[in-house]
Design a protein around this motif. Structure first.
Motif, PDB file in Angstrom:
ATOM      1  N   UNK A   1       0.678  -1.480   0.024  1.00 13.15           N
ATOM      2  CA  UNK A   1      -0.023   0.005   0.028  1.00 13.15           C
ATOM      3  C   UNK A   1       0.843   1.392   0.000  1.00 13.15           C
ATOM      4  N   UNK A   2       2.140   1.328   0.359  1.00 10.52           N
ATOM      5  CA  UNK A   2       2.805   2.342   0.625  1.00 10.52           C
ATOM      6  C   UNK A   2       3.390   2.827  -1.118  1.00 10.52           C
ATOM      7  N   UNK A   3       3.682   1.874  -1.862  1.00 12.25           N
ATOM      8  CA  UNK A   3       4.047   1.955  -3.237  1.00 12.25           C
ATOM      9  C   UNK A   3       3.512   0.784  -4.038  1.00 12.25           C
ATOM     10  N   UNK A   4       2.390   0.678  -4.740  1.00 13.29           N
ATOM     11  CA  UNK A   4       1.936  -0.086  -5.446  1.00 13.29           C
ATOM     12  C   UNK A   4       2.953  -0.472  -6.800  1.00 13.29           C
ATOM     13  N   UNK A   5       3.819   0.690  -7.095  1.00 18.02           N
ATOM     14  CA  UNK A   5       4.415   0.628  -8.334  1.00 18.02           C
ATOM     15  C   UNK A   5       5.696   0.091  -8.135  1.00 18.02           C
ATOM     16  N   UNK A   6       6.203  -0.367  -6.946  1.00 16.78           N
ATOM     17  CA  UNK A   6       7.365  -0.778  -6.496  1.00 16.78           C
ATOM     18  C   UNK A   6       7.282  -2.209  -5.977  1.00 16.78           C
ATOM     19  N   UNK A   7       6.201  -2.476  -5.567  1.00 18.33           N
ATOM     20  CA  UNK A   7       6.219  -3.685  -4.549  1.00 18.33           C
ATOM     21  C   UNK A   7       5.391  -4.804  -5.129  1.00 18.33           C
ATOM     22  N   UNK A   8       5.725  -5.979  -5.442  1.00 16.30           N
ATOM     23  CA  UNK A   8       4.938  -7.072  -5.804  1.00 16.30           C
ATOM     24  C   UNK A   8       4.655  -7.955  -4.453  1.00 16.30           C
ATOM     25  N   UNK A   9       2.977  -7.837  -4.562  1.00 20.00           N
ATOM     26  CA  UNK A   9       2.468  -8.674  -3.266  1.00 20.00           C
ATOM     27  C   UNK A   9       2.238  -9.920  -3.535  1.00 20.00           C
TER      28      UNK A   9
END
Length: 467
Positions: free
Chosen positions: A301-309
């Motif tokens: 949630x802090x950075x959806x463009x840099x984190x693969x969940x």
């Protein structure tokens, strides 16, 4: 005559010997099938009319062959019951075993009790609710659900259901178009490791305590794993180096130590990703199970463009479902889908539709709430049983706890557990070989693993193991 097939509810495969009469060849083929065990005792054979039609021979030929084998005792024939393989016909023993003395060996079995982490209580799988969801899903399934699956991301119905659930329960920004379904976490990690390798990433950071199977997946893809130190605040993300192209984290509940990544360290991880262009791979393996604190939301949630969940149903439902999902940043999505391939070969479309219905109906939330209460009671019983003898940590969430031991005693305690017929895992089992951390002796106790009936004796065995 060549091989032929006959049908009476089930297919019958016969090999008729060349150079023999039709009746003799058919009789010998049936005799050999019964003798060798391919036709089990009690198997009903096709009617003489059906078998004759399939073999392209006269019905009387089949009837005569049947009669011959009935007379010999290979077959039985009763009015209304048809022709069957006689009960006394038994498979022959292999020639190599004939005359050899039989040696009786006891069957190998595992320990009677297990507190190995990583598994939920499999006996608590919601069979009735899942079956109801499966029936509804099957009834409403569109025809294309029975095809090969054109969208490599998986069924849109499940991706839409997951998008709503993950946003509501885990604070994930989850556009259905950016969700890719996979056959569990390891499958998703393999896909991502391949993508990173294609991007010429060479080094990936991992937590100093982590699962070796995950590290093996990464190294198997040609990546070098570089360990981060782990303490009571989680992984030390401030130590992330510029030369690392990605990092694999368990921020909500560090596995196996149980620490939650602090806000400052979450921010440090995101700042590193933005500055270097690196990717954060977030393993949210048991995010639903929180007991003594407010829910810890996903780092994504802090950075959806840099984190693969990455999440799965392995802990919330069962690992046997082979159901996982990734929420992928736009800049990586096409590469991940290409790595997975089209069509979707990995997960059953009907299972995907069932899970979608299970989520939409509210059954998933009800099951998670019920299991959260069950596991909390187990955790409390564990602390009550051993808390006055060892320090227990990592218990605010999840399905396992860490029992700290006096220095140098972990190996001896594991041996003592084996004498109690109890399977236990030491913390050293999860330590990265290159980790720069002080040694820590401890047990990682998975209290989700035992069945309800085994829980009390398992706890007794653990108590008897501890000094």
């Amino acid at each position: 005559m060549t091989e032929s097939w006959a049908t009476f509810g089930a297919d019958l495969h016969l090999e008729l010997s060349a150079g023999r009469g039709l009746r003799a060849g058919l009789a010998e083929a049936l005799r050999e099938a019964a003798r060798g065990g391919r036709l089990a005792p009690g198997t009903r054979l096709p009617s003489s009319r059906s078998l004759a039609a399939d073999l392209g021979i006269a019905r009387n030929t089949v009837a005569e062959a049947y009669a011959e084998l009935v007379a010999e005792g290979w077959l039985t024939a009763r009015q209304g019951s048809g022709t069957r393989v006689a009960e006394r016909a038994r498979p022959r023993r292999p020639a190599s075993a004939a005359g050899a003395p039989r040696v009786s060996r006891p069957a190998r079995r595992g320990p009677s009790y297990s507190l190995v982490p990583g598994s939920p209580d499999l006996g608590s799988f919601p069979r009735a609710a899942w079956l109801s969801a499966a029936r509804r899903a099957l009834t409403d399934a569109p025809n294309d659900a029975f095809g090969y699956g054109a969208d490599g991301r998986g069924r849109a119905e499940l991706r839409e259901a997951l998008a709503g659930y993950l946003a509501r329960a885990r604070g994930v920004y989850a556009d259905p178009e950016r969700i890719v379904l996979c056959a569990g976490f390891v499958h998703g990690l393999k896909l991502l490791a391949g993508v990173l390798r294609e991007r010429r990433v060479r080094d990936i950071a991992v937590e100093g305590y982590s699962l070796d199977i995950h590290r093996d997946v990464l190294t198997g893809a040609g990546l070098r794993t570089r360990p981060l130190r782990v303490d009571e605040a989680g992984a030390r993300t401030a130590d992330l180096a510029a030369g690392v192209g990605a990092v694999l984290l368990t921020p909500a509940h560090q596995f196996p130590t149980g620490a939650a990544l602090t806000p400052a360290r979450r921010t440090a991880a995101v700042d590193w990703a933005r500055t270097t262009g690196g990717l954060i791979l977030e393993d949210d393996y048991d995010g639903e199970f929180r007991y003594d604190r407010q829910q810890v939301g996903a780092l994504q949630g802090l950075d959806p463009d840099r984190v693969v969940y990455l999440g799965t149903a392995s802990k919330s439902l069962a690992p046997g479902l082979r159901m996982g999902w990734m929420v992928v940043p736009p800049g990586v999505l096409d590469e991940v889908v290409a790595a997975k391939g089209r069509p979707d070969w990995t997960s059953s479309a009907l299972d995907q539709l069932t899970l979608a219905e299970f989520i939409r109906s509210g059954a998933y939330d009800r099951h998670v709430r019920g299991m959260r209460l069950r596991y909390r009671r187990r955790r409390d019983a564990l602390v009550e049983a051993v808390g006055d003898r060892v320090a227990v940590s990592g218990i605010a969430a999840g399905l396992h706890a860490v029992l700290d031991l006096p220095p140098g005693t972990e190996r001896a305690l594991l041996q003592a557990a084996s004498w109690q017929d109890l399977a236990l895992t030491g913390l050293s089992r999860f330590r990265h070989p290159e980790a720069d951390m002080p040694p820590r002796d401890a047990l990682v106790v998975g209290y989700g693993t035992p069945s309800d009936s085994a829980w009390t004796p398992t706890l007794t065995a653990l108590a008897a193991t501890l000094p």
